[in-house]
Design an enzyme around this catalytic site. Structure first.
Site, PDB file in Angstrom:
ATOM      1  N   THR A 163       0.844  -1.212   0.000  1.00 45.71           N
ATOM      2  CA  THR A 163       0.000   0.000   0.000  1.00 45.71           C
ATOM      3  C   THR A 163       0.873   1.254   0.000  1.00 45.71           C
ATOM      4  OG1 THR A 163      -1.671  -1.203   1.258  1.00 45.71           O
ATOM      5  CG2 THR A 163      -1.828   1.189   1.283  1.00 45.71           C
ATOM      6  N   GLY A 213      -0.589   9.448   9.216  1.00 43.58           N
ATOM      7  CA  GLY A 213      -0.653   9.283   7.750  1.00 43.58           C
ATOM      8  C   GLY A 213      -0.085  10.485   7.033  1.00 43.58           C
ATOM      9  N   ASP A 264      -1.696   0.020  17.601  1.00 43.75           N
ATOM     10  CA  ASP A 264      -1.155   0.928  16.576  1.00 43.75           C
ATOM     11  C   ASP A 264      -1.209   2.371  17.105  1.00 43.75           C
ATOM     12  OD1 ASP A 264      -0.419   1.507  13.623  1.00 43.75           O
ATOM     13  OD2 ASP A 264      -2.155   2.795  14.006  1.00 43.75           O
ATOM     14  N   GLY A 299      -6.794  -0.594   2.359  1.00 39.78           N
ATOM     15  CA  GLY A 299      -5.360  -0.414   2.669  1.00 39.78           C
ATOM     16  C   GLY A 299      -5.119   0.386   3.943  1.00 39.78           C
ATOM     17  N   LYS A 304       1.931   5.011  18.033  1.00 42.25           N
ATOM     18  CA  LYS A 304       1.988   6.410  17.581  1.00 42.25           C
ATOM     19  C   LYS A 304       2.069   7.356  18.778  1.00 42.25           C
ATOM     20  CE  LYS A 304      -0.503   5.304  13.354  1.00 42.25           C
ATOM     21  NZ  LYS A 304      -1.837   5.026  12.798  1.00 42.25           N
TER      22      LYS A 304
HETATM   23  P1  NAP Z   1       1.741  -4.008   2.834  1.00 42.95           P
HETATM   24  O1  NAP Z   1       0.719  -3.461   1.901  1.00 42.95           O
HETATM   25  O2  NAP Z   1       1.474  -5.291   3.509  1.00 42.95           O
HETATM   26  O3  NAP Z   1       3.127  -4.101   2.026  1.00 42.95           O
HETATM   27  C1  NAP Z   1       4.255  -4.687   2.538  1.00 42.95           C
HETATM   28  C2  NAP Z   1       5.319  -4.775   1.455  1.00 42.95           C
HETATM   29  O4  NAP Z   1       6.538  -5.198   2.028  1.00 42.95           O
HETATM   30  C3  NAP Z   1       4.989  -5.781   0.361  1.00 42.95           C
HETATM   31  O5  NAP Z   1       5.348  -5.247  -0.893  1.00 42.95           O
HETATM   32  C4  NAP Z   1       5.858  -6.989   0.704  1.00 42.95           C
HETATM   33  O6  NAP Z   1       6.295  -7.731  -0.428  1.00 42.95           O
HETATM   34  C5  NAP Z   1       7.044  -6.307   1.313  1.00 42.95           C
HETATM   35  N1  NAP Z   1       7.778  -7.154   2.254  1.00 42.95           N
HETATM   36  C6  NAP Z   1       7.309  -7.779   3.350  1.00 42.95           C
HETATM   37  N2  NAP Z   1       8.294  -8.442   3.980  1.00 42.95           N
HETATM   38  C7  NAP Z   1       9.405  -8.233   3.244  1.00 42.95           C
HETATM   39  C8  NAP Z   1      10.757  -8.652   3.365  1.00 42.95           C
HETATM   40  N3  NAP Z   1      11.143  -9.425   4.359  1.00 42.95           N
HETATM   41  N4  NAP Z   1      11.648  -8.226   2.440  1.00 42.95           N
HETATM   42  C9  NAP Z   1      11.258  -7.448   1.412  1.00 42.95           C
HETATM   43  N5  NAP Z   1      10.002  -7.004   1.267  1.00 42.95           N
HETATM   44  C10 NAP Z   1       9.091  -7.399   2.158  1.00 42.95           C
HETATM   45  O7  NAP Z   1       2.044  -2.950   4.002  1.00 42.95           O
HETATM   46  P2  NAP Z   1       1.746  -1.387   4.009  1.00 42.95           P
HETATM   47  O8  NAP Z   1       0.314  -1.151   4.377  1.00 42.95           O
HETATM   48  O9  NAP Z   1       2.282  -0.752   2.798  1.00 42.95           O
HETATM   49  O10 NAP Z   1       2.573  -0.933   5.313  1.00 42.95           O
HETATM   50  C11 NAP Z   1       3.971  -0.849   5.280  1.00 42.95           C
HETATM   51  C12 NAP Z   1       4.457  -0.095   6.521  1.00 42.95           C
HETATM   52  O11 NAP Z   1       3.884   1.209   6.548  1.00 42.95           O
HETATM   53  C13 NAP Z   1       4.066  -0.719   7.865  1.00 42.95           C
HETATM   54  O12 NAP Z   1       5.096  -0.497   8.787  1.00 42.95           O
HETATM   55  C14 NAP Z   1       2.821   0.068   8.278  1.00 42.95           C
HETATM   56  O13 NAP Z   1       2.639   0.094   9.669  1.00 42.95           O
HETATM   57  C15 NAP Z   1       3.212   1.436   7.768  1.00 42.95           C
HETATM   58  N6  NAP Z   1       2.088   2.337   7.503  1.00 42.95           N
HETATM   59  C16 NAP Z   1       1.049   1.927   6.754  1.00 42.95           C
HETATM   60  C17 NAP Z   1       0.004   2.801   6.487  1.00 42.95           C
HETATM   61  C18 NAP Z   1      -1.163   2.415   5.663  1.00 42.95           C
HETATM   62  O14 NAP Z   1      -2.106   3.220   5.537  1.00 42.95           O
HETATM   63  N7  NAP Z   1      -1.185   1.232   5.064  1.00 42.95           N
HETATM   64  C19 NAP Z   1       0.037   4.098   7.020  1.00 42.95           C
HETATM   65  C20 NAP Z   1       1.153   4.496   7.796  1.00 42.95           C
HETATM   66  C21 NAP Z   1       2.167   3.603   8.027  1.00 42.95           C
HETATM   67  P3  NAP Z   1       5.262  -8.490  -1.420  1.00 42.95           P
HETATM   68  O15 NAP Z   1       4.563  -7.381  -2.143  1.00 42.95           O
HETATM   69  O16 NAP Z   1       6.109  -9.318  -2.274  1.00 42.95           O
HETATM   70  O17 NAP Z   1       4.347  -9.270  -0.504  1.00 42.95           O
HETATM   71  N1  HSE Z   2      -3.376   1.048  10.357  1.00 41.75           N
HETATM   72  C1  HSE Z   2      -3.082   2.419  10.512  1.00 41.75           C
HETATM   73  C2  HSE Z   2      -4.351   3.192  10.713  1.00 41.75           C
HETATM   74  C3  HSE Z   2      -2.354   2.922   9.287  1.00 41.75           C
HETATM   75  O1  HSE Z   2      -5.422   2.653  10.453  1.00 41.75           O
HETATM   76  O2  HSE Z   2      -4.291   4.338  11.170  1.00 41.75           O
HETATM   77  C4  HSE Z   2      -1.868   4.347   9.423  1.00 41.75           C
HETATM   78  O3  HSE Z   2      -0.818   4.431  10.334  1.00 41.75           O
END
Ligand code: NAP
Ligand code: HSE
Length: 438
Positions: free
Chosen positions: A15, A136, A203, A189, A207
Site C-alpha cells: 500500500t 498518515g 497501533d 489499505g 503512535k
Molecule cells: P503491505 O501493503 O502489507 O506491504 C508490505 C510490502 O513489504 C509488500 O510489498 C511486501 O512484499 C514487502 N515485504 C514484506 N516483507 C518483506 C521482506 N522481508 N523483504 C522485502 N520485502 C518485504 O504494508 P503497508 O500497508 O504498505 O505498510 C507498510 C508499513 O507502513 C508498515 O510499517 C505500516 O505500519 C506502515 N504504515 C502503513 C500505512 C497504511 O495506511 N497502510 C500508514 C502508515 C504507516 P510483497 O509485495 O512481495 O508481498
Molecule cells: N493502520 C493504521 C491506521 C495505518 O489505520 O491508522 C496508518 O498508520
C-alpha cells in the site's frame, strides 16, 4: 540543478511502497526542482518478485534480497515500508551501519526500538525520518519537532488510528457491523497487516509513544502506556453516547503535569459538538496545546496509499536536500539530541480523574440498580445519569450510568465489586469521558 540523481532503495511495494513509487514517477520533475537534483529508485526489495502488482515497473528493479540495496554504494537512502519489527529492525541497523539514511513508516519498529535506532543513527551521523509513522499524510511530527519547538507542550490528544475511526464512524452513522467494516478498512489499505494492532489500540499506542517522545523529549517504554481498543464498543454504546450528547472515538491522549505524563489510548466519549467528533472515516486529527501558542489542531487523511506515501516522499525530499547541502542529523529525530533523552515518568491510569460511562449487563429484577448504586456510593462515585431502555423482567439488559468526576482507582475497585454480583452477566464496560476536548 544537479544532473546526477540521488538513488533510493525501496523495501516494500505494498500500500505505502506502491504509493511512494507512483508519487516519485508522477512528480519526477517537480520533485527534482524542489530538491535541486532528481531522485531515482534504483532497487525495490519485495518478499515475492513473482507477485502481480498492477503497475508497469521494470522487472530489473526488483529483488528479493535486501542485501542488494545494502551493498550498493550508490544507494544513499533506504526507504523501509515493509512493516513488521523483526526483519525491519535488522534492516534499519544494517542500513545505518552501511552509512545510509533511513526513511520509514514503521511506528511499531520505532515504538519498540526507537531508542537504539536513534542512538545508532546519531553515532553514524545519518538521518532517520519517520513522518508517515504518525497521522498518515498529516505532517504532525515535523510540526511538533520544528513548528512547536518554542513551546512546552501541556497536552496533545487526538484520533491517530484511521481504521478505528473508520469503523466507529460507519457503525455510528450507518449502523454498519464491526466485522464487515473492518474487512472494508483492510481492502482500502488502512489496516495493519495484523488488524488486531488497530482494533486493540496498539497501533495508536505506538503512535502515542512516538508523539510523547517528541513532545516531552523522553523515551516511552510501551508497557507503561494504558491501552484499550474498540472491540467492546457496541452499536448500543454509540447510540447511548448520542443520547447523552457525545460521540465515541478512539483517542490517544498525553498530558503533562508536575513532571509526570499521562499517556493513554482508549475509546473516549467526547462532546458531540467538538471538532474531534466531526473527524470522520479514515481521517485523523491531533490537538496540541503549547504554552506560548495555545491550542491548535492538525487534521487530514490518517492512512491509505496516497496520504501515507505523501509523508514518506516528504521525508525523502528532506534527506535528499540534506545530502545536497552535505549535512545530516541537523534536526534530531526526537527534537533534542538523543543523548539528552531521559526515560518518561508515566503516571498510572489509576490516578486519572474523569467522568465515566458505565454499561452493566444485568438480569432485570427489582433492586439491581440500588445494589449497583450502593457499591458506587461506597467508592465515592456520584451518579449524574441513569439510562435503561428495555424493561424485561428476568432477562439480561444493559443498564447505563454516567458518573460525575471520580478517581479511576475508585471506579476500578467499584466495578470489580459490581462484577461479582450474581445478577451481573458480563464484565462491565467502562468508557472514559473527556468533557473539555476540542
Ligand atoms: P503491505 O501493503 O502489507 O506491504 C508490505 C510490502 O513489504 C509488500 O510489498 C511486501 O512484499 C514487502 N515485504 C514484506 N516483507 C518483506 C521482506 N522481508 N523483504 C522485502 N520485502 C518485504 O504494508 P503497508 O500497508 O504498505 O505498510 C507498510 C508499513 O507502513 C508498515 O510499517 C505500516 O505500519 C506502515 N504504515 C502503513 C500505512 C497504511 O495506511 N497502510 C500508514 C502508515 C504507516 P510483497 O509485495 O512481495 O508481498
Ligand atoms: N493502520 C493504521 C491506521 C495505518 O489505520 O491508522 C496508518 O498508520
Amino acid at each position: 540543478m544537479k544532473s546526477e540523481s540521488i538513488k533510493i532503495g525501496l523495501v516494500g511495494l505494498g500500500t505505502v511502497g506502491g504509493g511512494v513509487y507512483e508519487i516519485l514517477e508522477k512528480h519526477r520533475s517537480l520533485l527534482a526542482q524542489r530538491i535541486g537534483a532528481p531522485v531515482e529508485i534504483k532497487k525495490i526489495a519485495v518478499r515475492s518478485k513473482g507477485k502481480k502488482r498492477g503497475k508497469k515497473i521494470p522487472a530489473a528493479l526488483f529483488t528479493e534480497d535486501v542485501g542488494e540495496i545494502l551493498r550498493d554504494p550508490e544507494i544513499r537512502i533506504v526507504v523501509e515500508v515493509m512493516g513488521g519489527t523483526k526483519e525491519a529492525k535488522t534492516l534499519a541497523f544494517a542500513a545505518i551501519k552501511a552509512g545510509k539514511h533511513l526513511v520509514t513508516a514503521n511506528k511499531a519498529l520505532l515504538a519498540l526500538h526507537g531508542k537504539e535506532v536513534f542512538t545508532a543513527a546519531m553515532k553514524a551521523k545519518v538521518d532517520v525520518c519517520f513522518e508517515a509513522a504518525v497521522g498518515g499524510g498529516i505532517p504532525i511530527l515535523r510540526a511538533l519537532r520544528e513548528g512547536f519547538v518554542a513551546n512546552e507542550i501541556r497536552s496533545l490528544y487526538g484520533i491517530v488510528n484511521g481504521t478505528c475511526n473508520f469503523i466507529l464512524t460507519e457503525m455510528s452513522q450507518k449502523g454498519a457491523d464491526f466485522q464487515s467494516t473492518l474487512k472494508r478498512a483492510q481492502e482500502l489499505g488502512y489496516a495493519e497487516a495484523d488488524p488486531t494492532f488497530d482494533i486493540d489500540g496498539w497501533d495508536a499506542a505506538h503512535k502515542l509513544a512516538i508523539l510523547v517522545s517528541i513532545a516531552y523529549g523522553v523515551h516511552v517504554p510501551l508497557q507503561k502506556l494504558f491501552v484499550e481498543g474498540i472491540r467492546r464498543v457496541s452499536a448500543f454504546d454509540l447510540e447511548c453516547a448520542k443520547r447523552f450528547g457525545f460521540e465515541i472515538k478512539l483517542l490517544a491522549i498525553a498530558k503533562s503535569q508536575g513532571g509526570k505524563i499521562q499517556a493513554r489510548v482508549h475509546p473516549t466519549m467526547i462532546p458531540a459538538g467538538s471538532m474531534l467528533a466531526a473527524v470522520r472515516g479514515v481521517h485523523n486529527a491531533i490537538s496540541i496545546d503549547g504554552d506560548s501558542v495555545g491550542e491548535g489542531m492538525l487534521y487530514g487523511a490518517g492512512a491509505g496509499s496516497g496520504p501515507t506515501a505523501s509523508a514518506v516522499v516528504g521525508d525523502i525530499v528532506e534527506v535528499a536536500r540534506n545530502l545536497i547541502a552535505g549535512v545530516a542529523y541537523t534536526v534530531p529525530p526526537l527534537g533534542l539530541y538523543t543523548d539528552k533523552v531521559r526515560d518518561a515518568a508515566i503516571e498510572s491510569v489509576g490516578a486519572l480523574r474523569s467522568s465515566y460511562y458505565l454499561r452493566f449487563q444485568a438480569t432485570d429484577r427489582p433492586g439491581v440498580l440500588s445494589k449497583i448504586a450502593a457499591i458506587l456510593g461506597r467508592h465515592r462515585i456520584s451518579i449524574s445519569s441513569v439510562y435503561q431502555n428495555v424493561r424485561e423482567e428476568g432477562r439480561v439488559v444493559p443498564i447505563v450510568i454516567l458518573t460525575h468526576e471520580a478517581l479511576e482507582k475508585d471506579i476500578q475497585a467499584a466495578i470489580a465489586k459490581v462484577d461479582r454480583l450474581e445478577v451481573m452477566k458480563e464484565k462491565t464496560l467502562l468508557i472514559r469521558v473527556e468533557e473539555n476536548c476540542r
